[in-house]
Design an enzyme around this catalytic site. Structure first.
Site, PDB file in Angstrom:
ATOM      1  N   GLU A   1      31.754  40.897  21.794  1.00 15.08           N
ATOM      2  CA  GLU A   1      31.221  41.969  22.645  1.00 15.08           C
ATOM      3  C   GLU A   1      30.924  43.157  21.741  1.00 15.08           C
ATOM      4  OE1 GLU A   1      33.856  42.748  25.974  1.00 15.08           O
ATOM      5  OE2 GLU A   1      32.876  41.158  27.129  1.00 15.08           O
TER       6      GLU A   1
ATOM      7  N   GLU B   1      30.585  46.742  20.977  1.00 18.08           N
ATOM      8  CA  GLU B   1      31.077  47.989  21.558  1.00 18.08           C
ATOM      9  C   GLU B   1      31.167  49.049  20.469  1.00 18.08           C
ATOM     10  OE1 GLU B   1      34.626  47.785  23.907  1.00 18.08           O
ATOM     11  OE2 GLU B   1      34.238  45.743  24.615  1.00 18.08           O
TER      12      GLU B   1
ATOM     13  N   ASP C   1      35.036  43.283  20.599  1.00 23.30           N
ATOM     14  CA  ASP C   1      36.048  42.788  21.536  1.00 23.30           C
ATOM     15  C   ASP C   1      35.819  41.280  21.718  1.00 23.30           C
ATOM     16  OD1 ASP C   1      37.881  42.470  23.588  1.00 23.30           O
ATOM     17  OD2 ASP C   1      36.506  43.195  25.126  1.00 23.30           O
TER      18      ASP C   1
ATOM     19  N   ARG D   1      35.552  33.118  26.705  1.00 17.40           N
ATOM     20  CA  ARG D   1      34.979  33.171  28.055  1.00 17.40           C
ATOM     21  C   ARG D   1      35.549  32.137  29.013  1.00 17.40           C
ATOM     22  NH1 ARG D   1      33.262  38.198  28.093  1.00 17.40           N
ATOM     23  NH2 ARG D   1      31.678  38.598  26.519  1.00 17.40           N
TER      24      ARG D   1
ATOM     25  N   GLN E   1      38.937  33.283  29.924  1.00 16.80           N
ATOM     26  CA  GLN E   1      38.786  34.488  30.748  1.00 16.80           C
ATOM     27  C   GLN E   1      38.435  34.142  32.196  1.00 16.80           C
ATOM     28  OE1 GLN E   1      35.746  37.176  29.257  1.00 16.80           O
ATOM     29  NE2 GLN E   1      36.122  38.708  30.852  1.00 16.80           N
TER      30      GLN E   1
ATOM     31  N   THR F   1      40.825  41.935  18.082  1.00 16.66           N
ATOM     32  CA  THR F   1      39.773  42.939  18.261  1.00 16.66           C
ATOM     33  C   THR F   1      39.474  43.465  16.867  1.00 16.66           C
ATOM     34  OG1 THR F   1      40.648  43.556  20.423  1.00 16.66           O
ATOM     35  CG2 THR F   1      39.190  45.153  19.345  1.00 16.66           C
TER      36      THR F   1
ATOM     37  N   GLU G   1      25.802  36.915  27.866  1.00 16.51           N
ATOM     38  CA  GLU G   1      24.602  37.462  28.496  1.00 16.51           C
ATOM     39  C   GLU G   1      23.338  36.956  27.809  1.00 16.51           C
ATOM     40  OE1 GLU G   1      25.241  41.956  28.873  1.00 16.51           O
ATOM     41  OE2 GLU G   1      26.955  41.218  27.730  1.00 16.51           O
TER      42      GLU G   1
END
Ligand code: CA
Length: 450
Positions: A213, A215, A247, A251, A254, A271, A388
């Site tokens: 991710e 960020e 991060d 998936r 999760q 992380t 995504e």
């Protein structure tokens, strides 16, 4: 509204005697001066430094070459992490950045640092970079609205954007102990994967949907006492500086574990952050307005609303993600840029995150790390996780050598970069945040089976 705080440290005409710091493509010109913690083979004790071009200025040693530092700063520079320095607050950090700039200025005469450069400046190649602060607390927000919408559509299609999203800067408490400096290996986690059909048991084994991710992260300066919220108007002053943050996310784990209390093992295995902390003051020229709220969106509640923050609480940081596979590296193929985004797409500003985090009296501490949440943008090329970007693996990324990726495979290396540019100013960057996926620790798994 107060004016953008710009001073001689942002002057585009300024040059350093470290030649590489004057090149247009460097992340670390004299206008940046990010802080970090480094060590070398010959001196393995971690110490505080500032990145300049292709070198690192040893601030612990350099503090002896100037009379200008106050004693508290001098003391904090003897430590092996940035926590004590950050605890001194933004005013002291601003002074330190100004003095470090003067030490590295090309024009400085009688400059002790320049005279003793061979002792005080270390080639970046020789440095091992460490986690900049001892992270006591790590919180991850969910402030990227384009991510919340896109990921929500895949994970919870019946309710892609939660009804509280435009009122509450949503966050959860992350795991501080597994925050690491991006340069190392990230081990594929083991875990429970969702049942193949309703009513059947979950499967167990290495994560099959490993993701990143994109960020940004930021570190707290002095923080607040328990029971004393930080008002929104004061909140940006409590942010010492910014970094890139990955991060890592499992998936499949999760999806199975996250209801009703949120992600747990799918995030806590690691992380990554970039090793350098770009100080809030260096970012002054690159502040922008908070993301405009479309007609019909609610005005933030008063404790989250500040005029100054609305006008310049956002950040214009161009972000990019590069992927390199084991096969690409074997063929000497450079990493491939797979997507770009920008920190300006955050729905909530960093100051709003701080104000919200403390409104119940929760105490934030110097050196605490806060993640913004995945920063996707409005276009398909700006979707900032594999989930995504590949529509949950159904539209894989195709690499130039023909390899495809829905999610990350062992040996894949993900690198984040971030850069600020604006006409009339020298561009500054965040260095890189890198992690390479290592195979799952299946020895322990086999022992259990046997
Ligand atoms: Ca996240």
């Amino acid at each position: 509204m107060t004016k953008v705080r710009l001073d001689e440290t942002h002057d585009p005409a300024r040059r350093s005697f470290v030649e590489a710091a004057n090149q247009a493509n460097t992340d670390f010109p004299i206008q940046n001066l990010p802080l970090g913690v480094f060590s070398t083979k010959s001196d393995p004790v971690p110490r505080i430094g500032v990145a300049i071009g292709d070198h690192v200025l040893d601030l612990k040693k350099a503090s002896g070459a100037t009379e200008r530092l106050t004693q508290p700063v001098r003391d904090a520079l003897q430590e092996t992490s940035l926590n004590s320095l950050f605890a001194l607050g933004r005013t002291r950090l601003r002074e330190l950045r100004r003095i470090a700039g003067d030490m590295l200025d090309q024009g400085a005469t009688g400059n002790q640092v320049r005279r003793h450069a061979s002792d005080l400046l270390v080639s970046a190649d020789e440095c091992t970079l460490h986690l900049p602060t001892k992270v006591a607390n790590y919180t991850d927000f969910y402030a990227g609205i384009y991510h919340a919408r896109a990921a929500g559509a895949l994970l919870t299609p019946e309710n892609p954007l939660p009804p509280n999203y435009k009122w509450v800067p949503i966050a959860y408490h992350g795991r501080a102990s597994s925050v690491q400096v991006g340069q190392g290996a990230v081990r594929r986690p083991l875990g429970q994967r969702p049942p193949a059909a309703p009513g059947t048991p979950p499967s167990f084994g290495p994560c099959e949907r490993l993701d990143f991710e994109l960020e940004m992260g930021f570190y707290l300066a002095s923080g607040n006492n328990l029971g004393k919220p930080i008002p929104i108007a004061e909140a940006s002053k409590e942010i010492a500086g910014f970094t890139l943050l990955n991060d890592w996310s499992a998936r499949d784990v999760q999806r199975w574990e996250m209801f009703p209390l949120g992600p747990f093992l799918s995030k806590s295995f690691g992380t990554s952050v970039a090793p350098w902390v770009v100080m809030s003051d260096a970012l002054a020229p690159f502040r922008v307005a908070a993301l405009p709220r479309p007609e019909g969106d609610p005005r933030p509640l008063d404790y989250l609303f500040d005029g100054e923050d609305q006008v310049r609480g956002g950040l214009d940081v161009h972000l990019e993600v590069l992927l390199s596979t084991a096969q690409m590296r074997a063929a000497n193929t450079p990493a491939r840029r797979i997507l770009t985004s920008n920190a300006k797409y955050l729905y909530w500003t960093p100051a709003q995150m701080v104000a919200h985090h403390t409104i119940n009296g929760c105490n934030l501490q110097a050196g605490d790390l806060i993640g913004t949440g995945t920063i996707s943008g409005p276009s398909p090329a700006e979707l900032s996780s594999m989930l995504e970007f590949t529509s949950a693996g159904t539209k894989p990324v195709v690499l130039p050598n023909g390899e495809q990726r829905g999610f990350l495979l062992d040996g894949d290396e993900i690198t984040f970069r971030g850069r600020c540019s604006r006409d009339g100013y020298v561009s500054i960057g965040f260095g890189s945040c890198t992690g390479r996926i290592a195979a799952a620790e299946i020895a322990s798994l086999q022992k259990q089976v046997a």
